[in-house]
Design a protein around this motif. Sequence first.
Motif, PDB file in Angstrom:
ATOM      1  N   SER A   3       0.851  -1.187   0.000  1.00  0.00           N
ATOM      2  CA  SER A   3       0.000   0.000   0.000  1.00  0.00           C
ATOM      3  C   SER A   3       0.884   1.233   0.000  1.00  0.00           C
ATOM      4  CB  SER A   3      -0.904   0.009   1.237  1.00  0.00           C
ATOM      5  OG  SER A   3      -0.138   0.272   2.402  1.00  0.00           O
ATOM      6  N   ASN A   4       0.251   2.401  -0.056  1.00  0.00           N
ATOM      7  CA  ASN A   4       1.036   3.629  -0.017  1.00  0.00           C
ATOM      8  C   ASN A   4       1.591   3.899   1.383  1.00  0.00           C
ATOM      9  OD1 ASN A   4      -1.277   4.365   1.289  1.00  0.00           O
ATOM     10  ND2 ASN A   4      -1.789   6.056  -0.058  1.00  0.00           N
ATOM     11  N   ARG A   5       1.274   3.052   2.346  1.00  0.00           N
ATOM     12  CA  ARG A   5       1.886   3.118   3.679  1.00  0.00           C
ATOM     13  C   ARG A   5       3.156   2.284   3.750  1.00  0.00           C
ATOM     14  NH1 ARG A   5      -0.631   0.289   7.092  1.00  0.00           N
ATOM     15  NH2 ARG A   5       0.842   0.650   8.757  1.00  0.00           N
ATOM     16  N   THR A   6       3.159   1.142   3.075  1.00  0.00           N
ATOM     17  CA  THR A   6       4.294   0.229   3.181  1.00  0.00           C
ATOM     18  C   THR A   6       5.384   0.496   2.147  1.00  0.00           C
ATOM     19  OG1 THR A   6       3.160  -1.415   1.832  1.00  0.00           O
ATOM     20  CG2 THR A   6       2.923  -1.614   4.217  1.00  0.00           C
ATOM     21  N   VAL A   7       5.021   1.075   1.011  1.00  0.00           N
ATOM     22  CA  VAL A   7       6.000   1.385  -0.032  1.00  0.00           C
ATOM     23  C   VAL A   7       5.766   2.821  -0.486  1.00  0.00           C
ATOM     24  CG1 VAL A   7       6.873   0.787  -2.329  1.00  0.00           C
ATOM     25  CG2 VAL A   7       6.009  -1.008  -0.816  1.00  0.00           C
ATOM     26  N   THR A   8       6.790   3.657  -0.329  1.00  0.00           N
ATOM     27  CA  THR A   8       6.674   5.057  -0.752  1.00  0.00           C
ATOM     28  C   THR A   8       7.921   5.461  -1.521  1.00  0.00           C
ATOM     29  OG1 THR A   8       7.634   5.865   1.319  1.00  0.00           O
ATOM     30  CG2 THR A   8       5.239   5.746   1.209  1.00  0.00           C
ATOM     31  N   VAL A   9       7.741   6.481  -2.344  1.00  0.00           N
ATOM     32  CA  VAL A   9       8.856   7.115  -3.030  1.00  0.00           C
ATOM     33  C   VAL A   9       8.785   8.586  -2.673  1.00  0.00           C
ATOM     34  CG1 VAL A   9       9.945   7.622  -5.248  1.00  0.00           C
ATOM     35  CG2 VAL A   9       8.749   5.455  -4.924  1.00  0.00           C
ATOM     36  N   THR A  10       9.900   9.125  -2.156  1.00  0.00           N
ATOM     37  CA  THR A  10       9.944  10.540  -1.790  1.00  0.00           C
ATOM     38  C   THR A  10      11.094  11.209  -2.523  1.00  0.00           C
ATOM     39  OG1 THR A  10      11.356  10.097   0.129  1.00  0.00           O
ATOM     40  CG2 THR A  10       8.976  10.159   0.512  1.00  0.00           C
ATOM     41  N   ASP A  11      10.954  12.528  -2.714  1.00  0.00           N
ATOM     42  CA  ASP A  11      12.083  13.268  -3.279  1.00  0.00           C
ATOM     43  C   ASP A  11      13.001  13.706  -2.153  1.00  0.00           C
ATOM     44  OD1 ASP A  11      10.887  15.509  -2.119  1.00  0.00           O
ATOM     45  OD2 ASP A  11      10.356  16.443  -4.013  1.00  0.00           O
ATOM     46  N   SER A  12      14.040  14.434  -2.458  1.00  0.00           N
ATOM     47  CA  SER A  12      15.039  14.803  -1.457  1.00  0.00           C
ATOM     48  C   SER A  12      14.497  15.753  -0.389  1.00  0.00           C
ATOM     49  CB  SER A  12      16.258  15.423  -2.133  1.00  0.00           C
ATOM     50  OG  SER A  12      15.868  16.536  -2.912  1.00  0.00           O
ATOM     51  N   THR A  13      13.346  16.398  -0.656  1.00  0.00           N
ATOM     52  CA  THR A  13      12.735  17.279   0.347  1.00  0.00           C
ATOM     53  C   THR A  13      11.727  16.546   1.220  1.00  0.00           C
ATOM     54  OG1 THR A  13      10.928  17.994  -1.099  1.00  0.00           O
ATOM     55  CG2 THR A  13      12.986  19.263  -1.195  1.00  0.00           C
ATOM     56  N   GLY A  14      11.480  15.265   0.923  1.00  0.00           N
ATOM     57  CA  GLY A  14      10.525  14.477   1.702  1.00  0.00           C
ATOM     58  C   GLY A  14       9.132  14.420   1.105  1.00  0.00           C
ATOM     59  N   GLU A  15       8.921  15.088  -0.028  1.00  0.00           N
ATOM     60  CA  GLU A  15       7.604  15.075  -0.666  1.00  0.00           C
ATOM     61  C   GLU A  15       7.346  13.701  -1.291  1.00  0.00           C
ATOM     62  OE1 GLU A  15       5.224  17.130  -4.389  1.00  0.00           O
ATOM     63  OE2 GLU A  15       7.031  18.098  -3.613  1.00  0.00           O
ATOM     64  N   ARG A  16       6.164  13.151  -1.006  1.00  0.00           N
ATOM     65  CA  ARG A  16       5.811  11.824  -1.530  1.00  0.00           C
ATOM     66  C   ARG A  16       5.343  11.916  -2.970  1.00  0.00           C
ATOM     67  NH1 ARG A  16       2.553   8.592   3.106  1.00  0.00           N
ATOM     68  NH2 ARG A  16       2.908   6.891   1.667  1.00  0.00           N
ATOM     69  N   ARG A  36      11.625  14.279 -11.912  1.00  0.00           N
ATOM     70  CA  ARG A  36      12.325  15.449 -12.448  1.00  0.00           C
ATOM     71  C   ARG A  36      13.803  15.140 -12.658  1.00  0.00           C
ATOM     72  NH1 ARG A  36       9.995  20.619  -9.209  1.00  0.00           N
ATOM     73  NH2 ARG A  36       7.994  20.684 -10.275  1.00  0.00           N
ATOM     74  N   LYS A  37      14.283  15.502 -13.819  1.00  0.00           N
ATOM     75  CA  LYS A  37      15.693  15.275 -14.153  1.00  0.00           C
ATOM     76  C   LYS A  37      16.579  16.052 -13.177  1.00  0.00           C
ATOM     77  CE  LYS A  37      18.957  15.485 -17.929  1.00  0.00           C
ATOM     78  NZ  LYS A  37      19.202  15.865 -19.298  1.00  0.00           N
ATOM     79  N   GLY A  38      17.638  15.369 -12.701  1.00  0.00           N
ATOM     80  CA  GLY A  38      18.589  15.993 -11.792  1.00  0.00           C
ATOM     81  C   GLY A  38      18.221  15.886 -10.319  1.00  0.00           C
ATOM     82  N   ARG A  39      17.020  15.402 -10.025  1.00  0.00           N
ATOM     83  CA  ARG A  39      16.597  15.269  -8.633  1.00  0.00           C
ATOM     84  C   ARG A  39      16.886  13.882  -8.096  1.00  0.00           C
ATOM     85  NH1 ARG A  39      11.096  18.393  -7.075  1.00  0.00           N
ATOM     86  NH2 ARG A  39      12.201  19.351  -5.366  1.00  0.00           N
ATOM     87  N   GLN A  40      17.048  13.824  -6.779  1.00  0.00           N
ATOM     88  CA  GLN A  40      17.307  12.560  -6.095  1.00  0.00           C
ATOM     89  C   GLN A  40      16.025  12.094  -5.406  1.00  0.00           C
ATOM     90  OE1 GLN A  40      20.026  12.402  -2.622  1.00  0.00           O
ATOM     91  NE2 GLN A  40      21.280  11.135  -3.981  1.00  0.00           N
ATOM     92  N   TYR A  41      15.757  10.789  -5.457  1.00  0.00           N
ATOM     93  CA  TYR A  41      14.562  10.193  -4.865  1.00  0.00           C
ATOM     94  C   TYR A  41      14.965   8.998  -4.008  1.00  0.00           C
ATOM     95  CZ  TYR A  41      12.108  12.980  -8.349  1.00  0.00           C
ATOM     96  OH  TYR A  41      11.636  14.023  -9.106  1.00  0.00           O
ATOM     97  N   ILE A  42      14.079   8.633  -3.098  1.00  0.00           N
ATOM     98  CA  ILE A  42      14.331   7.484  -2.221  1.00  0.00           C
ATOM     99  C   ILE A  42      13.107   6.573  -2.248  1.00  0.00           C
ATOM    100  CG2 ILE A  42      14.886   6.699   0.105  1.00  0.00           C
ATOM    101  CD1 ILE A  42      15.902   9.566   0.668  1.00  0.00           C
ATOM    102  N   ILE A  43      13.336   5.294  -2.492  1.00  0.00           N
ATOM    103  CA  ILE A  43      12.279   4.285  -2.378  1.00  0.00           C
ATOM    104  C   ILE A  43      12.367   3.727  -0.964  1.00  0.00           C
ATOM    105  CG2 ILE A  43      11.423   2.046  -3.165  1.00  0.00           C
ATOM    106  CD1 ILE A  43      12.686   2.680  -5.886  1.00  0.00           C
ATOM    107  N   HIS A  44      11.249   3.779  -0.230  1.00  0.00           N
ATOM    108  CA  HIS A  44      11.185   3.256   1.137  1.00  0.00           C
ATOM    109  C   HIS A  44      10.285   2.025   1.125  1.00  0.00           C
ATOM    110  CE1 HIS A  44      12.557   7.236   2.602  1.00  0.00           C
ATOM    111  NE2 HIS A  44      11.765   7.701   1.663  1.00  0.00           N
ATOM    112  N   ILE A  45      10.772   0.912   1.642  1.00  0.00           N
ATOM    113  CA  ILE A  45       9.942  -0.292   1.767  1.00  0.00           C
ATOM    114  C   ILE A  45       9.821  -0.557   3.261  1.00  0.00           C
ATOM    115  CG2 ILE A  45       9.707  -2.737   1.219  1.00  0.00           C
ATOM    116  CD1 ILE A  45      11.462  -2.189  -1.252  1.00  0.00           C
ATOM    117  N   ARG A  46       8.617  -0.332   3.799  1.00  0.00           N
ATOM    118  CA  ARG A  46       8.371  -0.447   5.236  1.00  0.00           C
ATOM    119  C   ARG A  46       7.494  -1.651   5.551  1.00  0.00           C
ATOM    120  NH1 ARG A  46       7.635   5.077   4.247  1.00  0.00           N
ATOM    121  NH2 ARG A  46       9.145   6.353   5.333  1.00  0.00           N
TER     122      ARG A  46
END
Length: 127
Positions: free
Chosen positions: A58-71, A94-104
């Motif tokens: 679900s969107n609780r267990t797997v999220t992708v956020t940008d470097s500012t924390g926006e989902r 967005r090109k040049g931005r960093q993102y994080i995949i979180h698997i909770r």
Amino acid sequence: MKPLFSIILTVCLVFTGCYCSLEARTDDPHFKSRTRSISTYHTFDIEFSHGLRADQVSNRTVTVTDSTGERMQNELVVIDGKELRIKPPRSGYRKGRQYIIHIRDSIDARKQLKTTTVRERIFTVDR
């Protein structure tokens, strides 16, 4: 003869112990994509060695956020009970931005136990 047997037995036990500890590490999600170049519409495929049910994702267990924390608004799809596909947002990354995949809160399908571990993968969009 007895010392030779002892040496062989010791080597076998050490090898078996190493093999078991390596096998235990394979429970982590495995990202199938090894690409270093991530496009704005890249799709991630992640394998789970012990299975995965659609109701676990679900969107609780797997999220992708940008470097500012926006989902990001990603579509999550379970394929064949072993693989999770994370599709990019409709507008893309967005090109040049960093993102994080979180698997909770991954759940071991064999034991049906929740864990609070968070596994993350950082990626940067470069094309």
